[in-house]
Write a protein that holds these residues in place. Structure first.
Motif, PDB file in Angstrom:
ATOM      1  N   LYS A  91      43.691  43.997  54.045  1.00 33.88           N
ATOM      2  CA  LYS A  91      42.649  44.384  53.089  1.00 33.88           C
ATOM      3  C   LYS A  91      42.171  45.806  53.341  1.00 33.88           C
ATOM      4  O   LYS A  91      41.989  46.589  52.407  1.00 33.88           O
ATOM      5  CB  LYS A  91      41.471  43.414  53.172  1.00 33.88           C
ATOM      6  N   LYS A  95      42.541  48.941  50.834  1.00 29.47           N
ATOM      7  CA  LYS A  95      41.317  49.664  50.465  1.00 29.47           C
ATOM      8  C   LYS A  95      41.451  51.150  50.777  1.00 29.47           C
ATOM      9  O   LYS A  95      41.085  52.012  49.967  1.00 29.47           O
ATOM     10  CB  LYS A  95      40.130  49.056  51.228  1.00 29.47           C
ATOM     11  N   TYR A 190      37.243  46.031  45.650  1.00 30.20           N
ATOM     12  CA  TYR A 190      37.417  45.992  47.102  1.00 30.20           C
ATOM     13  C   TYR A 190      36.139  46.320  47.858  1.00 30.20           C
ATOM     14  O   TYR A 190      36.002  45.981  49.035  1.00 30.20           O
ATOM     15  CB  TYR A 190      38.567  46.904  47.534  1.00 30.20           C
ATOM     16  N   ASP A 201      43.771  38.654  50.333  1.00 26.10           N
ATOM     17  CA  ASP A 201      43.491  39.927  49.668  1.00 26.10           C
ATOM     18  C   ASP A 201      43.751  39.851  48.171  1.00 26.10           C
ATOM     19  O   ASP A 201      43.050  40.476  47.373  1.00 26.10           O
ATOM     20  CB  ASP A 201      44.349  41.038  50.280  1.00 26.10           C
TER      21      ASP A 201
END
Length: 225
Positions: A91, A95, A190, A201
């Motif tokens: 994640k 991001k 996000y 995710d």
């Protein structure tokens, strides 16, 4: 199952003629210890029939030869970064990678995905509006054991249900190995996702988007495995 098959057949016929949308896209891949896959991944991407794209790879602290292999690859379409210290996990890598993407649309995939050369064009043909574009991912059976065949059938059933749920306007899951989304929307979502949870995710992203009444589109011709 008949209902699912009929709806998929209708959707497939509608999609067979790719429209003439032309727009550059960013392909975002978070990697960790992918030394065995990185060369073939890039080979597949650089041989796509659609050419207006960049590849953004974010390495999540690999301990194998992934970084060394990336250092030896020079191509104008490829940009790669190492996830900064203090951040870890897929994640966080996604991001971070979103901030490095140049173009308005981002297609997310994984390093171990196998794809045909029309994979990009099939996704781009759906980019006519703001939406998450969800595509199925298929499992390749390398050895025909009963367990592997059962796993393939089980995974295929999940993919059919994923696409059928979108066609029925009730999406509930997706795969981050084959997902397209506008960059600004992905960055926004996000910010609201808990990156400390190691998995999910893709599903968390989808559910956050659904909470905002966002549009979800199924791409039934993704040509990837």
């Amino acid at each position: 199952m008949v209902w699912i098959a009929v709806h998929l057949l209708i959707a497939t016929k509608k999609q067979h003629s790719f429209n003439s949308i032309i727009k550059p896209v960013s392909i975002l891949i978070a990697v960790r210890n992918e030394e065995k896959n990185i060369h073939f991944l890039l080979y597949q991407l650089l041989n796509q029939s659609y050419s207006l794209f960049e590849i953004v790879i974010v390495d999540d602290h690999s301990t194998d030869e992934t970084i060394n292999k990336l250092k030896k690859i020079t191509h104008t379409k490829l940009k790669w970064y190492q996830l900064p210290d203090g951040k870890e996990g897929k994640k966080e890598a996604i991001k971070y990678g979103l901030t490095k993407c140049t173009y308005a649309w981002v297609i997310m995939t994984d390093a171990d995905v196998k794809m045909q050369n029309d994979w990009l064009s099939s996704n781009i043909s759906k980019m006519s509006e703001e939406a998450i574009i969800v595509s199925p991912v298929y499992v390749e059976v390398k050895k025909a054991t009963y367990f592997n065949m059962f796993q393939q059938l089980d995974f295929a059933a999940m993919q059919y249900l994923t696409i059928a749920s979108i066609i029925a306007k009730k999406p509930f899951m997706c795969s981050g190995a084959n997902l397209a989304i506008p960059k600004t929307k992905a960055l926004e979502l996000y910010q609201a996702i808990d990156t400390s949870i190691p998995s999910g995710d893709d599903v968390f992203l989808l559910h956050k988007y659904i909470e905002q009444k966002g549009n979800v589109i199924a791409n039934v011709l993704p040509s990837s495995a």
